[in-house]
Design an enzyme around this catalytic site. Structure first.
Site, mmCIF file in Angstrom:
data_model
loop_
_atom_site.group_PDB
_atom_site.id
_atom_site.type_symbol
_atom_site.label_atom_id
_atom_site.label_comp_id
_atom_site.label_asym_id
_atom_site.label_seq_id
_atom_site.Cartn_x
_atom_site.Cartn_y
_atom_site.Cartn_z
ATOM 1 N N HIS A 20 -2.823 -8.003 -3.716
ATOM 2 C CA HIS A 20 -2.065 -9.103 -4.334
ATOM 3 C C HIS A 20 -2.752 -10.444 -4.055
ATOM 4 O O HIS A 20 -2.862 -11.295 -4.940
ATOM 5 C CB HIS A 20 -0.644 -9.179 -3.761
ATOM 6 C CG HIS A 20 0.226 -7.983 -4.041
ATOM 7 N ND1 HIS A 20 0.962 -7.352 -3.064
ATOM 8 C CD2 HIS A 20 0.488 -7.318 -5.200
ATOM 9 C CE1 HIS A 20 1.652 -6.350 -3.610
ATOM 10 N NE2 HIS A 20 1.381 -6.304 -4.893
ATOM 11 N N LYS A 44 17.751 -1.207 -4.798
ATOM 12 C CA LYS A 44 16.860 -0.709 -3.740
ATOM 13 C C LYS A 44 17.106 -1.383 -2.402
ATOM 14 O O LYS A 44 17.570 -2.508 -2.353
ATOM 15 C CB LYS A 44 15.418 -1.005 -4.132
ATOM 16 C CG LYS A 44 14.747 0.082 -4.927
ATOM 17 C CD LYS A 44 13.261 -0.223 -4.920
ATOM 18 C CE LYS A 44 12.478 0.578 -5.927
ATOM 19 N NZ LYS A 44 11.102 0.064 -6.040
ATOM 20 N N ARG A 94 -4.635 -1.198 -11.146
ATOM 21 C CA ARG A 94 -5.518 -0.562 -10.155
ATOM 22 C C ARG A 94 -6.303 0.586 -10.771
ATOM 23 O O ARG A 94 -7.481 0.742 -10.544
ATOM 24 C CB ARG A 94 -4.707 -0.024 -8.972
ATOM 25 C CG ARG A 94 -4.230 -1.113 -8.049
ATOM 26 C CD ARG A 94 -3.232 -0.587 -7.089
ATOM 27 N NE ARG A 94 -2.103 -0.031 -7.819
ATOM 28 C CZ ARG A 94 -0.946 0.295 -7.278
ATOM 29 N NH1 ARG A 94 -0.758 0.142 -5.999
ATOM 30 N NH2 ARG A 94 0.035 0.783 -8.010
#
Ligand code: PNS
Length: 161
Positions: A20, A44, A94
């Site tokens: 990041h 979450k 990625r």
């Protein structure tokens, strides 16, 4: 490419990783300000609260002053982008496995309106295997994550044990 004044980098950042950080530095080569939008998950249970994640991000990028901002958000990303206001979102890719989910989000955000463009930056090879969830797992099992995250995150993970 024309220089951008402001881009939004949304994510969970639970926790922020070196991948990041690299993305933010690269974004700053073509834009003046990056705001990291930290998702405050309603469902979450994150390891760090949204406020803690915002504070960690501010600490990591403190030397860049006003060029890097961090703010928690909940609800729709497009609504948060409109409030800032900003019309360009950046996300890292990625591997090809990231693509389907990211493309779906980008198309969905565009369909929700607000003229939001998503720019994908390919992650540098040396960070392509890092994910926040693996970092949390390794740290919780006592492994060393200091090569995967900035020092402020490493310290925060140690304190959280
Ligand atoms: O780091 P992450 O968990 O991959 O980030 C995902 C994030 C925060 C970008 C995404 O979950 C999001 O934008 N959530 C906000 C809710 C929303 O706007 N959903 C509709 C768009 S697909």
């Amino acid at each position: 490419m024309a220089r951008l004044d402001h881009v939004l980098f949304p994510g969970s950042f639970d926790p922020l990783t070196s991948g990041h950080v690299d993305l933010v530095h690269r974004a700053l080569t073509f834009c003046d300000v990056v705001t990291l939008g930290v998702l405050d998950h309603s469902g979450k249970k994150p390891l760090f609260t949204a406020d803690e994640r915002v504070e960690i991000i501010k600490e990591v990028f403190a030397e860049l002053g006003e060029r890097v901002r961090a703010e928690a958000f909940s609800g729709l990303l497009v609504d948060f982008a409109r409030r800032i206001p900003v019309s360009v979102i950046i996300r890292g890719l990625r591997a090809t496995s990231d693509y389907d989910y990211e493309a779906q989000m980008a198309l969905m955000n565009r369909s929700l309106g607000g003229n939001i463009e998503t720019l994908f930056l390919s992650t540098r090879a040396q960070f392509s295997y890092i994910s926040s969830s693996l970092v949390k797992q390794i740290a919780s099992l006592g492994g060393d994550v200091s090569h995967l995250v900035p020092p402020a995150v490493s310290h925060a993970l140690q304190r959280r044990k």
